[in-house]
Enzyme design. Structure first.
Site, PDB file in Angstrom:
ATOM      1  N   GLU A  84     -15.620   4.956 -23.741  1.00  0.00           N
ATOM      2  CA  GLU A  84     -14.944   4.990 -25.251  1.00  0.00           C
ATOM      3  C   GLU A  84     -14.456   6.346 -25.593  1.00  0.00           C
ATOM      4  O   GLU A  84     -15.224   7.559 -26.636  1.00  0.00           O
ATOM      5  CB  GLU A  84     -15.557   4.219 -25.968  1.00  0.00           C
ATOM      6  CG  GLU A  84     -14.946   3.782 -27.446  1.00  0.00           C
ATOM      7  CD  GLU A  84     -15.726   2.816 -28.582  1.00  0.00           C
ATOM      8  OE1 GLU A  84     -16.557   2.029 -27.789  1.00  0.00           O
ATOM      9  OE2 GLU A  84     -15.400   3.126 -29.412  1.00  0.00           O
ATOM     10  N   LYS A 262     -22.576  -0.719 -35.179  1.00  0.00           N
ATOM     11  CA  LYS A 262     -22.225  -0.640 -32.734  1.00  0.00           C
ATOM     12  C   LYS A 262     -21.228   0.240 -33.238  1.00  0.00           C
ATOM     13  O   LYS A 262     -21.899   0.994 -32.222  1.00  0.00           O
ATOM     14  CB  LYS A 262     -20.693  -2.396 -33.033  1.00  0.00           C
ATOM     15  CG  LYS A 262     -20.704  -2.167 -31.749  1.00  0.00           C
ATOM     16  CD  LYS A 262     -19.263  -1.084 -31.390  1.00  0.00           C
ATOM     17  CE  LYS A 262     -18.861  -1.003 -30.447  1.00  0.00           C
ATOM     18  NZ  LYS A 262     -17.454  -0.017 -29.792  1.00  0.00           N
ATOM     19  N   ASP A 278     -33.247   2.125 -20.856  1.00  0.00           N
ATOM     20  CA  ASP A 278     -32.746   1.194 -20.759  1.00  0.00           C
ATOM     21  C   ASP A 278     -32.181   0.963 -22.231  1.00  0.00           C
ATOM     22  O   ASP A 278     -33.153   0.763 -22.970  1.00  0.00           O
ATOM     23  CB  ASP A 278     -34.149   0.676 -20.364  1.00  0.00           C
ATOM     24  CG  ASP A 278     -34.835  -1.072 -20.386  1.00  0.00           C
ATOM     25  OD1 ASP A 278     -33.750  -1.814 -21.015  1.00  0.00           O
ATOM     26  OD2 ASP A 278     -35.422  -2.190 -19.890  1.00  0.00           O
ATOM     27  N   HIS A 376      -7.477   7.432 -31.784  1.00  0.00           N
ATOM     28  CA  HIS A 376      -7.534   6.056 -30.792  1.00  0.00           C
ATOM     29  C   HIS A 376      -6.163   6.760 -29.849  1.00  0.00           C
ATOM     30  O   HIS A 376      -5.886   7.350 -29.084  1.00  0.00           O
ATOM     31  CB  HIS A 376      -7.371   4.732 -31.415  1.00  0.00           C
ATOM     32  CG  HIS A 376      -8.867   4.882 -31.566  1.00  0.00           C
ATOM     33  ND1 HIS A 376      -9.863   4.152 -30.195  1.00  0.00           N
ATOM     34  CD2 HIS A 376     -10.209   4.886 -31.997  1.00  0.00           C
ATOM     35  CE1 HIS A 376     -11.119   4.217 -30.240  1.00  0.00           C
ATOM     36  NE2 HIS A 376     -11.052   3.905 -32.016  1.00  0.00           N
TER      37      HIS A 376
HETATM   38  C1  MEV Z   1     -15.414   1.412 -32.405  1.00  0.00           C
HETATM   39  O1  MEV Z   1     -15.877   1.651 -31.682  1.00  0.00           O
HETATM   40  C2  MEV Z   1     -16.771   1.586 -33.507  1.00  0.00           C
HETATM   41  C3  MEV Z   1     -16.412   1.772 -35.023  1.00  0.00           C
HETATM   42  O2  MEV Z   1     -15.375   0.240 -35.115  1.00  0.00           O
HETATM   43  C4  MEV Z   1     -17.105   1.639 -36.235  1.00  0.00           C
HETATM   44  C5  MEV Z   1     -17.560   1.756 -37.738  1.00  0.00           C
HETATM   45  O3  MEV Z   1     -16.479   0.590 -37.965  1.00  0.00           O
HETATM   46  O4  MEV Z   1     -18.625   1.807 -37.670  1.00  0.00           O
HETATM   47  C6  MEV Z   1     -15.194   2.343 -35.617  1.00  0.00           C
END
Ligand code: MEV
Length: 422
Positions: A84, A262, A278, A376
């Site tokens: 990513e 995430k 793991d 991005h």
């Molecule tokens: C993207 O991989 C992760 C984000 O969505 C985390 C967040 O929103 O805090 C940018």
């Protein structure tokens, strides 16, 4: 404070070979280790066949270096394996802000993992419980005998806890053996202990043992990390206030909390892959912990300190190991562990928690200001420029023009390369 310095100005502008040579110096890598990293793999198809069944090849994930990390007063260059874009830049950036106020403080609470034995068909659960507890020391001794290496290092089974479950299939007794796994991740040790104690548990309880397996909810491996971020460096009071609002959103809404977590795992899973951990065990542990109160919440908290600076904390269970498993055999993982100079599993988990906190700060800061698409977009434009054939300085020029023109397309990149190449 170690004499190494993880702040390497312009590191991102170097090419990969130049970066490797800086890293060689920082981590005392051998020529052989540098070659392994350059090769993008570290293992061949025969090694792969020894690791998994029906192997037919491999898939490479780029490993990059997050710079600027100070954790517990030590300087770290952190290898992250991720596909990513932005993750490594974001982490390095947040670590750069954090280091101005001393960096991250992190503490692992221990290395205890839990092996579970499910006992069913018990006539008298109270009596079974009493009998197991009466035999606790003998059972712990037996458990330690099946993990001799771990036990000789002061680890092994430390306690037995009992849990009665009233299920629609009847009552069950769950025996939980708490095992100090020291520097191993410990799933194998837990499974071995659970399997080897099960027949004795059947005799003592009068029941039948069914599942004998490690629990991946590693609350005996909680790690806490925190850091202060200067309000001015963050962009001023308003940015701090906005991050607090964004954090409140996540603390009150599971849909947002999952995305926030995430983002944190973007960093943690990346270091886990790089060091041969793991990843599924860590992911399941962290997400389960996020909902342990019955409500899914973010694993970070953000507050303002008395001077108006931003203070962040992360608290998560991180089951990792630096001996046994992939970490000990995969050449690239071994090199990544060498780059980190970790001596214990606890130290690795402290770095991971700090990476997670840094990642969260970077994501929140971007989200409350320019949004994440801008960063991005830059990387996307860069990839387009490269795939259209831009090389060296042309990559940056073509990228910049496409962003200015808001026309990030392969054909436009081709045109620009032609024009600028003249
Ligand atoms: C993207 O991989 C992760 C984000 O969505 C985390 C967040 O929103 O805090 C940018």
């Amino acid at each position: 404070m170690s004499e190494k310095n993880s702040r390497i100005p312009g590191f991102y502008k170097l090419n990969a070979y130049e970066r490797l040579s800086k890293l060689k110096e920082f981590a005392d890598l051998t020529d052989e280790e540098v070659k392994i990293m350059e090769s993008m793999s570290g293992i061949d198809i025969d090694d792969a066949s020894n690791m998994i069944e029906n192997a037919i090849g491999g898939i490479s994930i780029p490993v990059g270096i997050a710079t600027n990390f100070i954790i517990n007063e030590n300087e770290y260059l952190v290898p992250l394996a991720t596909e990513e874009p932005s993750v490594i830049a974001a982490c390095s950036n947040a670590a750069g802000l954090g280091r101005e106020r001393g960096g991250f403080s992190a503490k692992s609470m221990g290395n205890i993992m839990r092996a579970q034995i499910q006992l069913i068909n018990i006539d008298d659960i109270s009596l079974a419980k009493k009998n197991i507890l009466d035999n606790k020391s003998k059972l712990l001794e037996l458990a330690c005998e099946v993990t001799p290496t771990l036990s000789s290092l002061g680890g092994g089974a430390k306690d037995i806890q009992l849990k009665e479950l009233d299920t629609k299939r009847g009552k069950m007794l769950i025996v939980e053996i708490l095992i100090d796994c020291k520097d191993a991740m410990g799933a194998n040790a837990c499974n071995t202990v659970a399997e080897s104690l099960s027949s004795r548990m059947e005799e003592i309880s009068g029941g039948k043992s069914l599942l004998k397996i490690v629990s991946n909810l590693a609350i005996g491996r909680i790690v806490e990390a925190s850091a202060t971020f200067d309000k001015e460096l963050l962009g001023g009071e308003q940015v701090v206030e906005s991050i607090l609002d964004a954090s409140e959103f996540a603390h009150n809404d599971a849909y947002r909390a999952v995305t926030s977590n995430k983002g944190i795992m973007n960093g943690i899973t990346a270091i886990a892959i790089a060091t041969g951990q793991d990843t599924r065990a860590i992911e399941s542990s962290v997400h389960a912990y996020a909902s342990i109160s019955g409500r899914y919440i973010p694993v970070t908290t953000w507050e303002k300190d008395l001077s108006g600076n931003l203070f962040g904390t992360i608290k998560i269970p991180i089951p990792v190991g630096i001996v046994g498993g992939t970490a000990s055999v995969h050449p690239s993982s071994k090199i990544c562990l060498k780059i980190l100079r970790v001596k214990t599993a606890a130290q690795l988990s402290e770095i991971m928690a700090s990476i997670g906190l840094a990642q969260n700060l970077a994501a929140l800061r971007a989200l409350v200001s320019e949004g994440i698409q801008e960063g991005h977009m830059k990387l996307h434009a860069r990839n387009i420029a490269i795939s259209a054939g831009a090389k060296g300085k042309l990559i940056e020029k073509v990228t910049e023009i496409m962003i200015q023109e808001k026309d990030v397309k392969f054909l436009r990149a081709k045109e620009l390369i032609k024009e600028l190449d003249k």
